[in-house]
Write a protein that holds these residues in place. Structure first.
Motif, PDB file in Angstrom:
ATOM      1  N   GLY A 399      61.114 -13.678   8.716  1.00  0.00           N
ATOM      2  CA  GLY A 399      62.297 -13.304   7.947  1.00  0.00           C
ATOM      3  C   GLY A 399      63.562 -13.451   8.753  1.00  0.00           C
ATOM      4  O   GLY A 399      64.543 -14.039   8.307  1.00  0.00           O
ATOM      5  N   VAL A 400      63.510 -12.963   9.982  1.00  0.00           N
ATOM      6  CA  VAL A 400      64.672 -13.025  10.861  1.00  0.00           C
ATOM      7  C   VAL A 400      65.105 -14.461  11.078  1.00  0.00           C
ATOM      8  O   VAL A 400      66.271 -14.792  11.155  1.00  0.00           O
ATOM      9  CB  VAL A 400      64.318 -12.401  12.229  1.00  0.00           C
ATOM     10  CG1 VAL A 400      65.454 -12.590  13.201  1.00  0.00           C
ATOM     11  CG2 VAL A 400      64.024 -10.935  12.045  1.00  0.00           C
ATOM     12  N   GLY A 404      67.220 -14.501   6.102  1.00  0.00           N
ATOM     13  CA  GLY A 404      67.426 -13.090   6.338  1.00  0.00           C
ATOM     14  C   GLY A 404      68.162 -12.847   7.636  1.00  0.00           C
ATOM     15  O   GLY A 404      68.015 -13.601   8.586  1.00  0.00           O
ATOM     16  N   TYR A 427      54.458 -20.614   8.179  1.00  0.00           N
ATOM     17  CA  TYR A 427      55.475 -19.594   8.017  1.00  0.00           C
ATOM     18  C   TYR A 427      54.954 -18.213   7.637  1.00  0.00           C
ATOM     19  O   TYR A 427      55.455 -17.572   6.703  1.00  0.00           O
ATOM     20  CB  TYR A 427      56.464 -20.099   6.961  1.00  0.00           C
ATOM     21  CG  TYR A 427      57.902 -19.807   7.295  1.00  0.00           C
ATOM     22  CD1 TYR A 427      58.405 -20.157   8.520  1.00  0.00           C
ATOM     23  CD2 TYR A 427      58.734 -19.175   6.390  1.00  0.00           C
ATOM     24  CE1 TYR A 427      59.711 -19.894   8.844  1.00  0.00           C
ATOM     25  CE2 TYR A 427      60.041 -18.899   6.695  1.00  0.00           C
ATOM     26  CZ  TYR A 427      60.532 -19.258   7.922  1.00  0.00           C
ATOM     27  OH  TYR A 427      61.831 -18.992   8.236  1.00  0.00           O
ATOM     28  N   GLY A 453      61.690  -8.850  11.717  1.00  0.00           N
ATOM     29  CA  GLY A 453      62.154  -7.974  10.637  1.00  0.00           C
ATOM     30  C   GLY A 453      61.210  -6.797  10.474  1.00  0.00           C
ATOM     31  O   GLY A 453      60.057  -6.826  10.921  1.00  0.00           O
ATOM     32  N   ASP A 454      61.713  -5.748   9.800  1.00  0.00           N
ATOM     33  CA  ASP A 454      60.870  -4.558   9.615  1.00  0.00           C
ATOM     34  C   ASP A 454      59.683  -4.860   8.698  1.00  0.00           C
ATOM     35  O   ASP A 454      58.603  -4.286   8.864  1.00  0.00           O
ATOM     36  CB  ASP A 454      61.688  -3.374   9.090  1.00  0.00           C
ATOM     37  CG  ASP A 454      62.544  -3.711   7.879  1.00  0.00           C
ATOM     38  OD1 ASP A 454      63.034  -4.860   7.794  1.00  0.00           O
ATOM     39  OD2 ASP A 454      62.740  -2.827   7.029  1.00  0.00           O
ATOM     40  N   GLY A 455      59.867  -5.787   7.750  1.00  0.00           N
ATOM     41  CA  GLY A 455      58.751  -6.147   6.869  1.00  0.00           C
ATOM     42  C   GLY A 455      57.650  -6.856   7.647  1.00  0.00           C
ATOM     43  O   GLY A 455      56.475  -6.499   7.562  1.00  0.00           O
ATOM     44  N   SER A 456      58.029  -7.830   8.430  1.00  0.00           N
ATOM     45  CA  SER A 456      57.041  -8.611   9.181  1.00  0.00           C
ATOM     46  C   SER A 456      56.352  -7.731  10.227  1.00  0.00           C
ATOM     47  O   SER A 456      55.140  -7.838  10.437  1.00  0.00           O
ATOM     48  CB  SER A 456      57.713  -9.796   9.868  1.00  0.00           C
ATOM     49  OG  SER A 456      58.299 -10.639   8.895  1.00  0.00           O
ATOM     50  N   MET A 459      53.472  -5.714   9.108  1.00  0.00           N
ATOM     51  CA  MET A 459      52.215  -6.434   8.870  1.00  0.00           C
ATOM     52  C   MET A 459      51.300  -6.411  10.101  1.00  0.00           C
ATOM     53  O   MET A 459      50.097  -6.532   9.967  1.00  0.00           O
ATOM     54  CB  MET A 459      52.507  -7.897   8.545  1.00  0.00           C
ATOM     55  CG  MET A 459      52.950  -8.107   7.134  1.00  0.00           C
ATOM     56  SD  MET A 459      52.670  -9.807   6.666  1.00  0.00           S
ATOM     57  CE  MET A 459      53.120  -9.687   4.934  1.00  0.00           C
ATOM     58  N   ASP A 481      66.347  -3.591   8.211  1.00  0.00           N
ATOM     59  CA  ASP A 481      67.281  -3.447   7.085  1.00  0.00           C
ATOM     60  C   ASP A 481      66.610  -2.738   5.908  1.00  0.00           C
ATOM     61  O   ASP A 481      67.132  -2.749   4.800  1.00  0.00           O
ATOM     62  CB  ASP A 481      67.814  -4.817   6.641  1.00  0.00           C
ATOM     63  CG  ASP A 481      66.719  -5.717   6.133  1.00  0.00           C
ATOM     64  OD1 ASP A 481      65.527  -5.385   6.304  1.00  0.00           O
ATOM     65  OD2 ASP A 481      67.035  -6.772   5.546  1.00  0.00           O
ATOM     66  N   ALA A 483      64.194  -3.572   4.195  1.00  0.00           N
ATOM     67  CA  ALA A 483      63.931  -4.486   3.068  1.00  0.00           C
ATOM     68  C   ALA A 483      63.214  -5.743   3.537  1.00  0.00           C
ATOM     69  O   ALA A 483      63.196  -6.063   4.721  1.00  0.00           O
ATOM     70  CB  ALA A 483      65.257  -4.895   2.426  1.00  0.00           C
ATOM     71  N   LEU A 484      62.631  -6.425   2.564  1.00  0.00           N
ATOM     72  CA  LEU A 484      62.168  -7.796   2.801  1.00  0.00           C
ATOM     73  C   LEU A 484      63.408  -8.662   2.559  1.00  0.00           C
ATOM     74  O   LEU A 484      63.602  -9.248   1.493  1.00  0.00           O
ATOM     75  CB  LEU A 484      61.047  -8.150   1.825  1.00  0.00           C
ATOM     76  CG  LEU A 484      59.776  -7.280   1.946  1.00  0.00           C
ATOM     77  CD1 LEU A 484      58.847  -7.510   0.766  1.00  0.00           C
ATOM     78  CD2 LEU A 484      59.049  -7.597   3.260  1.00  0.00           C
ATOM     79  N   GLY A 485      64.278  -8.626   3.549  1.00  0.00           N
ATOM     80  CA  GLY A 485      65.639  -9.115   3.369  1.00  0.00           C
ATOM     81  C   GLY A 485      65.739 -10.537   2.830  1.00  0.00           C
ATOM     82  O   GLY A 485      66.557 -10.825   1.948  1.00  0.00           O
ATOM     83  N   SER A 486      64.930 -11.411   3.344  1.00  0.00           N
ATOM     84  CA  SER A 486      65.056 -12.821   2.944  1.00  0.00           C
ATOM     85  C   SER A 486      64.797 -12.988   1.450  1.00  0.00           C
ATOM     86  O   SER A 486      65.414 -13.840   0.802  1.00  0.00           O
ATOM     87  CB  SER A 486      64.048 -13.682   3.699  1.00  0.00           C
ATOM     88  OG  SER A 486      64.142 -13.435   5.058  1.00  0.00           O
TER      89      SER A 486
HETATM   90  C1  TPP Z   1      52.370 -13.435   5.061  1.00  0.00           C
HETATM   91  C2  TPP Z   1      53.609 -13.702   4.278  1.00  0.00           C
HETATM   92  N1  TPP Z   1      53.860 -12.991   3.150  1.00  0.00           N
HETATM   93  C3  TPP Z   1      55.002 -13.204   2.449  1.00  0.00           C
HETATM   94  C4  TPP Z   1      55.902 -14.163   2.854  1.00  0.00           C
HETATM   95  C5  TPP Z   1      57.181 -14.398   2.063  1.00  0.00           C
HETATM   96  N2  TPP Z   1      58.331 -13.881   2.813  1.00  0.00           N
HETATM   97  C6  TPP Z   1      59.077 -14.679   3.606  1.00  0.00           C
HETATM   98  S1  TPP Z   1      60.278 -13.871   4.396  1.00  0.00           S
HETATM   99  C7  TPP Z   1      59.823 -12.401   3.701  1.00  0.00           C
HETATM  100  C8  TPP Z   1      60.574 -11.140   4.033  1.00  0.00           C
HETATM  101  C9  TPP Z   1      60.531 -10.802   5.469  1.00  0.00           C
HETATM  102  O1  TPP Z   1      61.080  -9.514   5.654  1.00  0.00           O
HETATM  103  P1  TPP Z   1      61.427  -8.954   7.084  1.00  0.00           P
HETATM  104  O2  TPP Z   1      60.344  -9.240   8.023  1.00  0.00           O
HETATM  105  O3  TPP Z   1      61.818  -7.528   6.932  1.00  0.00           O
HETATM  106  O4  TPP Z   1      62.635  -9.841   7.582  1.00  0.00           O
HETATM  107  P2  TPP Z   1      64.072 -10.091   6.882  1.00  0.00           P
HETATM  108  O5  TPP Z   1      63.867 -11.087   5.819  1.00  0.00           O
HETATM  109  O6  TPP Z   1      64.540  -8.769   6.354  1.00  0.00           O
HETATM  110  O7  TPP Z   1      64.869 -10.624   8.001  1.00  0.00           O
HETATM  111  C10 TPP Z   1      58.750 -12.569   2.829  1.00  0.00           C
HETATM  112  C11 TPP Z   1      58.130 -11.470   2.033  1.00  0.00           C
HETATM  113  C12 TPP Z   1      55.568 -14.911   4.017  1.00  0.00           C
HETATM  114  N3  TPP Z   1      56.349 -15.904   4.469  1.00  0.00           N
HETATM  115  N4  TPP Z   1      54.440 -14.645   4.717  1.00  0.00           N
END
Ligand code: TPP
Length: 567
Positions: A399-400, A404, A427, A453-456, A459, A481, A483-486
């Motif tokens: 995401g970063v 995002g 990716y 990112g906080d979403g990644s 995981m 942030d 959020a799943l910002g991207s």
């Molecule tokens: C395993 C996986 N699930 C879903 C996605 C789709 N996806 C790409 S970026 C993203 C959000 C990432 O969020 P975060 O890590 O918080 O980073 P940010 O976008 O906020 O910088 C998602 C859900 C992906 N690329 N890989």
């Protein structure tokens, strides 16, 4: 010839292949291999908490060293837990040898414990795979596996060893590895054609990719660029081929592109791809401007099937990027190019690049000094770059890296090849973060920072005890942030702010999580605290403690962040 346990034979092969680390988790099916790892010094085992980390770390190891990473996992779920990061390595052409347990042959097809057809499951994401049916095939299967993983376009391979086969004894003689594959020279006529096309170009551009890194062709790319005054853009895997402060470094393409590379590719009349596949993710392919439709493409790739796959190459050269570039350089040297590096056209290209870089820097400057709260992501990213030395190992997660957070990569300078752990165009979120402790295994003396990112991070956050246990002093910088910002970005810009499933209602305390896992942890909310927190994290790292810095950042993005999704 001696008779030894099959598990001992596996470990002896690994030693002879120069393996220093095995990433994995044991199970009843693989216990014989683990027993042979006991009490020896040459190979360290990295005990992961989920096999995905084993595959990620093996891939990260391959990215930093060019040598195969080795995973050892048990049958069934142990093996299938690897799949996502093995896919990452397959797409990224990273060599990995997977040694997996497998249900016993005597019970095969009638409900053997943890039995599943692993060779078939891994089929599309490996170069080769085998279920070893007899003890006497173990050694040669492994030899073949290492050779295939390393040779041609590198990639993952799978050696499944059923439980009863692994419980046997084998005859073991002196093991001789195949060793590094011979390097392939390019076709002389095509090399001449490439040199001719480059000499006649008005707006040449080099696009260096993962193949350039894999061939250790940084010197040659730099020499060619300098000889003719050619800007060098890189794909994600090619970052660091030229240091980002080299006068001809244009920056990244694809998801980590910025305004400069966005302009350069459509303008180019001759594009030289060096181990770059021009995939969608790499070049941000759009029919109207990328790749430059009118350009003459020259492609250098180790894999003949890559030539002409995404762009129609006028000159396709199959071979080792380093050797091919050396031959192109020799051809150019014979063509009397003295003065070309500084003729009017080359000077104009250099000046344009330097002007555009200055513009970009001033665009970033305001963001990089922003006093806003929540923190501006570019301020955080800029300070991380400052705090870590040029030779630091850098991880950037999905995401970063993407839209995002404004895209860390355009603004995060990379100075050396083989210094990044980044996802391929497969990716997968969390890949770099979960691979990241390997940075300190490969380069014990280099500080290491991973932007995630906080979403990644959520995981793969069970990577923390792995790093703590091994005292691997790396810092995860979470750009939090909430959020799943991207993806939220896309909802902001293309779906009228209809936010669904992209915001986290629960505020996870990553600092406490880190502390509970034996790491240094700190939440950072004030701009004035950023530098101090980074200093504390680096100090913790220096004493062998991994660190997590939880930067609370704004959800705001840079302009044009969803361009990728517009048609
Ligand atoms: C395993 C996986 N699930 C879903 C996605 C789709 N996806 C790409 S970026 C993203 C959000 C990432 O969020 P975060 O890590 O918080 O980073 P940010 O976008 O906020 O910088 C998602 C859900 C992906 N690329 N890989």
């Amino acid at each position: 010839m001696t008779r030894i346990s099959a598990g001992q034979a596996v470990v002896d092969v690994l030693k002879a292949e120069g393996v220093k680390f095995v990433f994995g988790m044991p199970g009843g099916h693989t216990i014989g291999i683990y027993d042979a790892l006991y009490g020896q010094q040459e190979i360290s085992h990295v005990l992961v908490r989920h096999e995905q980390h084993a595959a990620s770390m093996a891939a990260g190891y391959a990215q930093l060293t060019g040598e195969p990473g080795v995973c050892c996992v048990t049958a069934g779920p142990g093996a299938t837990n690897l799949v996502t990061s093995i896919a990452e390595a397959f797409v990224g052409a990273l060599p990995i040898v997977i040694i997996a347990g497998r249900g016993a042959t005597r019970n095969a097809h009638r409900g053997a414990s943890q039995e599943i057809d692993q060779v078939r499951i891994f089929g599309p994401v490996t170069k080769w795979g085998i279920r070893v049916d007899r003890p006497d095939l173990i050694v040669e299967s492994l030899r073949h596996a290492f050779n295939i993983a390393r040779s041609g376009k590198p990639g993952p391979v799978l050696v499944d060893i059923p439980q009863d086969v692994l419980a046997s004894e084998v005859e073991f003689a002196d093991y001789r590895p195949v060793g590094k594959p011979a390097k392939l020279r390019g076709d002389a006529a095509q090399i001449k054609a490439a040199a001719t096309a480059l000499l006649s170009a008005k707006h040449p551009l080099i696009v260096a990719g993962g193949g350039a890194s894999a061939a250790d062709a940084a010197d040659e790319v730099g020499r060619l660029a300098e000889m003719l005054g050619i800007p060098v853009a890189t794909t994600l895997a090619g970052r660091g081929i030229l240091p980002d402060d080299h006068p001809l470094a244009a920056g990244g393409l694809g998801h980590h592109r910025q305004e400069i590379t966005k302009r350069l590719l459509p303008e180019a009349d001759v594009v030289l791809g060096v181990g770059a596949r021009f995939e969608q993710q790499e070049t941000n392919w759009k029919p109207d401007y990328l790749p430059a439709p009118q350009a003459t493409y020259i492609q250098i790739d180790i894999d003949p099937e890559e030539i002409g796959r995404s762009v129609v190459a006028k000159v396709g050269i199959v071979g080792d990027a380093k050797l091919v570039l050396q031959d192109i350089l020799a051809e150019l040297a014979g063509a009397n190019v003295a003065g070309r590096s500084n003729d009017a056209a080359a000077r104009a290209r250099r000046e344009a690049l330097s002007r555009q870089r200055a513009e970009l820097e001033s665009e970033i400057a305001a963001m990089a000094t922003s006093e806003s709260r929540p923190l501006h992501p570019i301020r955080v990213i800029g300070r991380i770059r400052e705090a870590f030395p040029r030779h630091a190992t850098v991880g950037i997660d999905v995401g970063v890296l993407a839209q995002g957070m404004g895209g860390a990569f355009p603004y995060f300078k990379i100075y050396q090849p083989r210094s990044t752990i980044v996802p391929s165009s497969f990716y997968g979120m969390g890949f770099s973060a979960s691979a990241f402790p390997v940075a300190r295994l490969v380069y014990p003396d280099r500080p290491a920072a991973c932007l995630v990112g906080d979403g990644s991070f959520q995981m793969v956050m069970n990577i923390l005890p792995v790093a703590a246990e091994l005292r691997l002093g790396v810092t995860w910088c979470i750009l939090n942030d909430g959020a799943l910002g991207s993806i939220r970005d896309i909802q902001t810009q293309a779906f009228s702010e209809r936010y669904i499933a992209t915001e986290f209602a629960f505020d996870l305390d990553f600092a406490k999580l880190a502390q509970a896992c034996g790491c240094y942890g700190e939440r950072v909310t004030e701009p004035s605290e950023i530098d101090k927190a980074l200093k504390r994290a680096i100090e913790a790292n220096n004493s062998g403690k991994p660190a997590v810095l939880d930067f609370v950042v704004a959800k705001e993005r840079l302009k044009g962040s969803v361009e990728f999704f517009k048609r």
